[in-house]
Design a protein around this motif. Sequence first.
Motif, PDB file in Angstrom:
ATOM      1  N   ARG A 369       1.033  -0.855  -0.489  1.00 11.03           N
ATOM      2  CA  ARG A 369       0.243   0.400  -0.243  1.00 11.03           C
ATOM      3  C   ARG A 369       0.938   1.789   0.206  1.00 11.03           C
ATOM      4  NH1 ARG A 369      -5.178  -0.939   3.847  1.00 11.03           N
ATOM      5  NH2 ARG A 369      -6.131   0.689   2.088  1.00 11.03           N
ATOM      6  N   CYS A 370       1.868   1.009   0.078  1.00 13.53           N
ATOM      7  CA  CYS A 370       3.160   1.991  -0.229  1.00 13.53           C
ATOM      8  C   CYS A 370       3.249   2.490  -1.662  1.00 13.53           C
ATOM      9  CB  CYS A 370       4.843   1.591   0.353  1.00 13.53           C
ATOM     10  SG  CYS A 370       4.785   1.154   2.032  1.00 13.53           S
ATOM     11  N   GLN A 371       3.916   3.502  -1.883  1.00 17.75           N
ATOM     12  CA  GLN A 371       3.984   4.132  -3.438  1.00 17.75           C
ATOM     13  C   GLN A 371       5.689   3.790  -3.501  1.00 17.75           C
ATOM     14  OE1 GLN A 371       1.829   7.469  -4.732  1.00 17.75           O
ATOM     15  NE2 GLN A 371       0.361   6.938  -3.338  1.00 17.75           N
ATOM     16  N   TYR A 372       5.864   3.334  -5.201  1.00 16.91           N
ATOM     17  CA  TYR A 372       7.073   3.355  -5.277  1.00 16.91           C
ATOM     18  C   TYR A 372       7.075   4.553  -6.539  1.00 16.91           C
ATOM     19  CZ  TYR A 372       6.739  -0.158  -1.960  1.00 16.91           C
ATOM     20  OH  TYR A 372       6.573  -1.110  -0.573  1.00 16.91           O
ATOM     21  N   ASP A 373       9.006   4.538  -6.462  1.00  9.60           N
ATOM     22  CA  ASP A 373       9.300   5.370  -7.914  1.00  9.60           C
ATOM     23  C   ASP A 373       9.747   4.562  -9.186  1.00  9.60           C
ATOM     24  OD1 ASP A 373      11.506   4.646  -7.212  1.00  9.60           O
ATOM     25  OD2 ASP A 373      12.908   6.424  -6.553  1.00  9.60           O
ATOM     26  N   GLU A 374      10.155   4.646 -10.459  1.00  7.09           N
ATOM     27  CA  GLU A 374      10.241   3.773 -11.036  1.00  7.09           C
ATOM     28  C   GLU A 374      11.485   3.017 -11.105  1.00  7.09           C
ATOM     29  OE1 GLU A 374      12.298   7.251 -11.669  1.00  7.09           O
ATOM     30  OE2 GLU A 374      10.218   7.334 -11.390  1.00  7.09           O
ATOM     31  N   GLN A 375      12.533   3.119 -10.018  1.00 12.04           N
ATOM     32  CA  GLN A 375      12.990   2.275  -9.611  1.00 12.04           C
ATOM     33  C   GLN A 375      12.648   1.786  -8.542  1.00 12.04           C
ATOM     34  OE1 GLN A 375      17.645   4.261 -10.214  1.00 12.04           O
ATOM     35  NE2 GLN A 375      15.980   6.169 -11.063  1.00 12.04           N
ATOM     36  N   GLY A 376      11.925   1.795  -8.114  1.00 15.32           N
ATOM     37  CA  GLY A 376      10.936   0.425  -7.287  1.00 15.32           C
ATOM     38  C   GLY A 376      11.654   0.771  -5.947  1.00 15.32           C
ATOM     39  N   ARG A 377      11.853   2.307  -5.520  1.00 20.20           N
ATOM     40  CA  ARG A 377      12.052   2.882  -4.054  1.00 20.20           C
ATOM     41  C   ARG A 377      10.614   3.741  -3.599  1.00 20.20           C
ATOM     42  NH1 ARG A 377      16.755   6.352  -6.657  1.00 20.20           N
ATOM     43  NH2 ARG A 377      14.646   7.128  -8.181  1.00 20.20           N
ATOM     44  N   ALA A 378      11.129   3.911  -2.022  1.00 19.79           N
ATOM     45  CA  ALA A 378       9.889   4.367  -1.652  1.00 19.79           C
ATOM     46  C   ALA A 378       9.815   6.117  -1.968  1.00 19.79           C
ATOM     47  CB  ALA A 378      10.196   4.114  -0.530  1.00 19.79           C
ATOM     48  N   VAL A 379       8.738   6.251  -2.062  1.00 16.16           N
ATOM     49  CA  VAL A 379       8.065   7.494  -2.559  1.00 16.16           C
ATOM     50  C   VAL A 379       8.002   8.004  -0.990  1.00 16.16           C
ATOM     51  CG1 VAL A 379       6.191   9.677  -3.464  1.00 16.16           C
ATOM     52  CG2 VAL A 379       6.977   7.100  -4.720  1.00 16.16           C
ATOM     53  N   VAL A 380       8.663   9.460  -0.786  1.00 16.70           N
ATOM     54  CA  VAL A 380       8.821   9.403   0.664  1.00 16.70           C
ATOM     55  C   VAL A 380       8.490  11.049   0.642  1.00 16.70           C
ATOM     56  CG1 VAL A 380      10.115  10.407   2.553  1.00 16.70           C
ATOM     57  CG2 VAL A 380      10.204   7.931   1.547  1.00 16.70           C
ATOM     58  N   GLU A 381       7.873  11.795   1.534  1.00 17.38           N
ATOM     59  CA  GLU A 381       7.502  13.135   1.097  1.00 17.38           C
ATOM     60  C   GLU A 381       8.508  14.160   2.175  1.00 17.38           C
ATOM     61  OE1 GLU A 381       5.078  14.123  -0.393  1.00 17.38           O
ATOM     62  OE2 GLU A 381       3.722  12.193  -0.239  1.00 17.38           O
ATOM     63  N   ARG A 382       8.337  14.939   1.642  1.00  9.27           N
ATOM     64  CA  ARG A 382       9.532  16.376   2.405  1.00  9.27           C
ATOM     65  C   ARG A 382       9.613  15.818   3.785  1.00  9.27           C
ATOM     66  NH1 ARG A 382      12.489  17.923   5.127  1.00  9.27           N
ATOM     67  NH2 ARG A 382      14.115  19.557   4.711  1.00  9.27           N
ATOM     68  N   ASP A 383       8.338  15.674   4.870  1.00  8.17           N
ATOM     69  CA  ASP A 383       7.911  15.494   5.942  1.00  8.17           C
ATOM     70  C   ASP A 383       8.687  13.938   6.743  1.00  8.17           C
ATOM     71  OD1 ASP A 383       6.448  13.613   5.825  1.00  8.17           O
ATOM     72  OD2 ASP A 383       4.890  15.478   7.000  1.00  8.17           O
ATOM     73  N   TYR A 384       9.403  12.979   5.641  1.00  7.83           N
ATOM     74  CA  TYR A 384      10.006  11.850   5.738  1.00  7.83           C
ATOM     75  C   TYR A 384       9.083  11.103   5.579  1.00  7.83           C
ATOM     76  CZ  TYR A 384      14.367  14.480   6.056  1.00  7.83           C
ATOM     77  OH  TYR A 384      15.702  15.198   5.876  1.00  7.83           O
ATOM     78  N   ARG A 385       7.748  11.034   5.686  1.00  3.87           N
ATOM     79  CA  ARG A 385       6.751  10.230   5.702  1.00  3.87           C
ATOM     80  C   ARG A 385       6.396   9.191   4.307  1.00  3.87           C
ATOM     81  NH1 ARG A 385       1.320  10.381   8.815  1.00  3.87           N
ATOM     82  NH2 ARG A 385      -0.302   9.626   7.304  1.00  3.87           N
ATOM     83  N   VAL A 386       6.337   7.696   4.190  1.00  5.09           N
ATOM     84  CA  VAL A 386       6.236   7.031   3.021  1.00  5.09           C
ATOM     85  C   VAL A 386       5.218   7.214   2.606  1.00  5.09           C
ATOM     86  CG1 VAL A 386       6.242   4.853   2.109  1.00  5.09           C
ATOM     87  CG2 VAL A 386       7.954   5.626   3.965  1.00  5.09           C
ATOM     88  N   ARG A 387       4.471   7.174   1.109  1.00  6.31           N
ATOM     89  CA  ARG A 387       3.355   8.042   0.495  1.00  6.31           C
ATOM     90  C   ARG A 387       2.633   6.424   0.262  1.00  6.31           C
ATOM     91  NH1 ARG A 387       4.016  10.379  -4.755  1.00  6.31           N
ATOM     92  NH2 ARG A 387       4.782  13.026  -3.671  1.00  6.31           N
ATOM     93  N   THR A 388       1.621   6.345   1.468  1.00  8.77           N
ATOM     94  CA  THR A 388       0.730   5.415   1.086  1.00  8.77           C
ATOM     95  C   THR A 388      -0.451   5.401  -0.569  1.00  8.77           C
ATOM     96  OG1 THR A 388      -0.223   6.018   2.803  1.00  8.77           O
ATOM     97  CG2 THR A 388       1.641   4.743   3.308  1.00  8.77           C
ATOM     98  N   ASP A 389      -1.341   4.854  -0.218  1.00  6.60           N
ATOM     99  CA  ASP A 389      -2.825   4.743  -0.527  1.00  6.60           C
ATOM    100  C   ASP A 389      -3.704   5.959   0.424  1.00  6.60           C
ATOM    101  OD1 ASP A 389      -4.080   3.155   0.960  1.00  6.60           O
ATOM    102  OD2 ASP A 389      -3.569   1.662  -0.166  1.00  6.60           O
ATOM    103  N   ALA A 390      -4.378   6.593  -0.365  1.00  2.13           N
ATOM    104  CA  ALA A 390      -5.365   7.109   0.849  1.00  2.13           C
ATOM    105  C   ALA A 390      -6.024   6.340   2.062  1.00  2.13           C
ATOM    106  CB  ALA A 390      -6.461   7.346  -0.264  1.00  2.13           C
ATOM    107  N   GLY A 391      -6.216   4.937   1.383  1.00  4.57           N
ATOM    108  CA  GLY A 391      -6.670   4.374   2.766  1.00  4.57           C
ATOM    109  C   GLY A 391      -5.611   4.002   3.844  1.00  4.57           C
ATOM    110  N   VAL A 392      -5.157   4.656   3.772  1.00  2.95           N
ATOM    111  CA  VAL A 392      -3.641   4.486   5.816  1.00  2.95           C
ATOM    112  C   VAL A 392      -3.644   5.754   5.937  1.00  2.95           C
ATOM    113  CG1 VAL A 392      -1.785   3.555   5.847  1.00  2.95           C
ATOM    114  CG2 VAL A 392      -2.311   2.935   4.361  1.00  2.95           C
TER     115      VAL A 392
END
Length: 447
Positions: A369-392
């Motif tokens: 349920r976490c989001q990843y970039d084209e290289q398979g790395r976690a998408v992390v917001e500026r506040d170091y929070r991992v971007r997830t789907d809206a249900g999390v």
Amino acid sequence: MPQLRQEDTVQVFDLVGVGFGPSNLALAIAVHERNAAAAAPPVRALFLERQAAFGWHRGMLIEDATMQVSFLKDLVTMRNPTSSFSFLCYLHERGRLIDFVNHKSLFPLRVEFHDYLEWAAVRVQDMVRYGLDVTAVCPVVTDDVVDAYDVEVRDATGARSVVRTRNVVLASGLRPALPPGIAASQRIWHSRDLLTNVDGLAGTDPSRFVVVGAGQSAAEVTAFLHERFPSAEVCGVLSRYGYSPADDSPFANRIFDPLAVDDYFEASTQVKAMLLGYHANTNYSVVDTDLIEALYKRVYREKVLGSQRLRLLNVSRLTAAEEIAGRVAVTVESMLTGARTVLDADVLVCATGYAPADPFPLLGELAGRCQYDEQGRAVVERDYRVRTDAGVRAGIYLQGGTEHTHGISSSLLSNTAIRSAEILESVCGRRHAEPALSGSGRAASYA
């Protein structure tokens, strides 16, 4: 394992930190200071650590090794210069402040800085549980929304327990990296285990050590072994022509500034790659100039005396290592000629760095349920929070493993104080914006 449910009211923490190295220690201090100063409800935090007590790279606490970062970039000063948790306050309490000032150095001994970290950890120990291995982080679902996590832990006896939290801060640290095809053994070590293992050689008379690597740790290990075992040959194997100096010039050091994190985060993928390439020599595979010069002096002195114990095999690489009857056959290949040499050694030390430990296996189904970039790395917001789907709704924060989003200082001490403040601010800001959690909810099955 059958699905576990916690329908009764349970204590819910605002954040649970997985791992308790310097990064989460700095976060614990930030929580402690906020709770002491703020009129708002206190932040309920808990930190879980696998080790039985605080420890940070104990195997490399060589007595004369110094830090590569200024003492002012301690756990708090860049965030709160008046904090009682600063390195200067530690020195004052230990009775060494004047002596340190007279020393005229920005870089304390590594042993001393570790003692500072232990000193700080003791002061927030009410928030820490040691000797607990985190085995899973599982979603707690209310009305189809993940609004908390159940963190499953196991103690040394195998007993299991669960801690519930609105946010989890993953600080899994680094794992030692060994050359391909090489496995650690009684005679093949990673540099992190140097002091842990070297005492096992007491009473023996080693004749040869081989050290692989071109960075600060490799140079420190080489110097240490050369001095510790005055009758042994020490062979340094490095792919470069020689040790390269670290760029610690004032302008280059701006890459570690807090504002540089903003610049890097907003930059394009191309610019990010350029910045990492340009400034890799501030941190990766580089050595302090003083240590380079000291090693060169040793090599030259031995040439003059006609008894060379310190050998540097440059432009070379390790191709194989086999432990046989208490010895290690180390095969080294010249990258210039292709010629291979087999060195019969007592010990092979691989000072070949670290890789970020991957915390995502702990997340189980949450990882999907976490989001990843084209290289398979976690998408992390500026506040170091991992971007997830809206249900999390509950937060997953990373301390480390964010170099691709936040830059070269992500796993270093330079921004530890500021990063912890930003994570805590994010947690507190979202706490006031989100509905209260009752403490009940459906916990997903544990893997």
